[in-house]
Enzyme design. Structure first.
Site: not given
Ligand code: QV4
Ligand code: CA
Length: 513
Positions: A116, A174, A183, A213, A217, A249, A314, A353
């Site tokens: 994504n 999205r 994105d 993943d 979105h 997901e 998870n 799982r």
């Molecule tokens: C930070 C700020 C943001 C700001 C940004 C600026 O919080 O507000 O805009 O900096 O650059 C990490 C940090 C997060 C940081 C971001 C970007 O936690 O603070 O933003 O990186 O640097 C995992 C973690 C996230 C992590 C992300 C990327 O959970 O915390 O973000 O990896 O490293 C929703 C979605 C669902 C998602 C779920 C967690 O619908 O899709 O949230 N689940 C999947 C995965 C998950 C992963 C992602 C999606 C993203 O299972 O592990 O997020 O790929 O519900």
């Molecule tokens: Ca998207």
């Protein structure tokens, strides 16, 4: 011809992207979160295949950003830099070796595909990536793919911050950034082709399917467009014409315009209500009790069983990320957790799982775990530690290995033994003592009340002496734990005291003396 196709479809031989492509009678997969490829290869051979596991979900194998503040969080792997197979889990050669060795013992590999987005907008520029590929987030430049500014959504997002601000607006969800992650413009054929090229590279190596993943979105139609470009699975291990297994997901706990059902055309979806509700029931929150589990599954508003990928916890919600909230059960609540996983594996709903975690120094401040970012057990140079195996078969180096816990491993086997058998002989005491069977192959009974249980119930099993596979198992034609005597009429007496190490008992025909 049409009749033949219909027959094949009815026999379940061609259910395409919904079929996990596991070996027959291997009905569960395990997420070996953050494991190294060489450890997974060994685990397939020494443990997963002998114990009937169907496959492994692996952490994202493609190159990601290296984050040093905090120090190498697990979530850096959800910030792609390129599609080179090159991470802390290992390089491409190690990945190939793992896929081949696991397939050779009938254990499938499912890749967590992060497509994504690329890394966060604040990632900067340089070569701080797991394979040293250069990138520049300010210019949205990822030459190792290559992607450039044209390949991101930006202009299509209409929020002031460029972030997802309101989950009630499907366009934002999205087309805007999730947590600042750049994105991708999945409506572009070029982007779709790059993603398909990455996934096809993995398919050709022998992987059996993908977790998509952040599917919520991505527009379902965009997902379909890149899935349509995917190859059939490698015929070295799969029969001609086999499609990759797809599970998306999509966190749908209700109340949002984006629903799991919008994604059924592409494959299965993760059913997040499952773990959230099961945790609530076992914790007895909100007036819930196990007796209400009688119509578990679609009866609880879940997606159809053949569209569901289910799990108790998870990698996100075991540490407060993602969805589910405080009710989610994890290895930290071992006694209730084993009951939840036991219930899940005994119940026919969904494709299951199992989670396999690493331990981290959990520390709550104002209700939040301030160490939720901790990466896998690692050495001072940042490399991931090996999964060592102790003499008692548990894991060392802070790998939890829930899948090796006797109760969980034996329930994985239980599910294989009862595969295809109907949900039957439900019994409950109107409270938290419940039982059910799977045809005439297996039976499970729980006591989650605060008082001892002593009941005679119908198991549906042939008469004989069975080994409880929770307190022990059958070894050399004797039981290492409790025994259960089923009489000629199928009934058996079960006693479970509140102080039992595990307040549930499970028996099946392969553990009969
Ligand atoms: C930070 C700020 C943001 C700001 C940004 C600026 O919080 O507000 O805009 O900096 O650059 C990490 C940090 C997060 C940081 C971001 C970007 O936690 O603070 O933003 O990186 O640097 C995992 C973690 C996230 C992590 C992300 C990327 O959970 O915390 O973000 O990896 O490293 C929703 C979605 C669902 C998602 C779920 C967690 O619908 O899709 O949230 N689940 C999947 C995965 C998950 C992963 C992602 C999606 C993203 O299972 O592990 O997020 O790929 O519900
Ligand atoms: Ca998207």
């Amino acid at each position: 011809m049409q009749v033949l196709l219909l027959l094949l479809a009815a026999a379940g031989l061609c259910w395409g992207q919904y079929n996990p492509n596991t070996f027959p009678k291997r009905t569960s997969i395990v997420h070996l979160f953050e494991w190294r490829w060489q450890d997974i290869a060994q685990e397939c051979e020494r443990y997963l295949a002998p114990n009937g596991f169907g496959g492994v979900q692996v952490s994202p194998p493609n190159e990601n950003i290296v984050i040093t503040s905090p120090n190498r969080p697990w979530w850096e792997r959800y910030q792609p830099i390129s599609y080179k197979i090159c991470t802390r889990s290992g390089n491409e050669q190690e990945f190939r070796d793992m896929v081949a060795r696991c397939n050779n013992v009938g254990v499938r590999i499912y890749v967590d595909a992060v497509v994504n987005h690329m890394c966060g907008a604040a990632g900067g520029s340089g070569t701080h990536s797991t394979c040293g590929s250069y990138f520049n987030t300010g210019k949205e430049d990822f030459p190792a793919v290559p992607y450039s500014g044209w390949d991101f959504n930006d202009g299509k997002c209409h929020t002031g911050s460029g972030e997802i601000e309101n989950y009630g607006d499907a366009n934002q969800v999205r087309n805007c950034r999730l947590s600042g992650l750049l994105d991708l413009a999945l409506d572009k054929d070029y982007v779709r082709s790059k993603i398909a090229e990455y996934m096809n590279n993995l398919i050709d190596m022998g992987v059996a399917g993908f977790r998509l993943d952040a599917a919520k979105h991505m527009w379902p139609g965009d997902i379909k467009a890149f899935l349509d470009k995917l190859h059939n699975l490698n015929t070295q291990w799969f029969s001609e014409g086999t499609r990759p297994f797809i599970y998306q997901e999509v966190i749908d706990l209700g109340g949002e315009p984006i629903t799991g059902s919008q994604y059924f055309g592409n494959g299965r979806v993760t059913e997040f209500k499952y773990g959230a509700k099961l945790g609530t029931v076992l914790r007895k929150w909100d007036g819930e009790k196990m007796a209400y589990l009688k119509n578990w599954g679609e009866g609880w508003g879940f997606v159809p069983s053949d569209r569901a990928l289910v799990f108790v916890d998870n990698h996100d919600n075991q540490r407060g990320h993602g969805a589910g909230g405080a009710s989610i059960l994890t290895f930290w609540d071992a006694r209730l957790y084993k009951m939840a996983v036991g219930f899940m594996l005994a119940h026919p709903y969904g494709f299951t799982r199992v989670m396999s975690s690493f331990r981290w120094p959990r520390r709550f401040e104002n209700g939040k775990d301030v160490n939720d970012w901790y990466g896998p057990p690692s050495n001072s140079d940042g490399s991931t530690k090996a999964v060592t195996i102790n003499p008692d078969t548990t894991c060392g180096n802070d790998w939890v290995c829930e899948h090796r816990w006797r109760q969980i491993r034996n329930m994985v086997i239980f599910r294989n033994v009862v595969d295809g058998e109907p949900f039957s002989n439900w019994w409950d005491n109107g409270s938290n003592q419940v039982a059910f069977g799977r045809g005439n192959k297996g039976f499970i009974i729980f006591n989650n009340d605060d008082w001892n249980m002593n009941v005679n119930v119908q198991t549906g099993l042939p008469s004989g002496t069975y080994c409880d596979v929770i307190s022990g198992q059958k070894e050399n034609n004797r039981c290492t734990g409790k025994q259960v005597f089923v009489s000629g009429d199928g009934k058996a007496n079960f006693q479970i005291n509140t102080d039992a190490e595990d307040p549930f008992i499970a028996i099946h025909v392969d553990a009969k003396l």
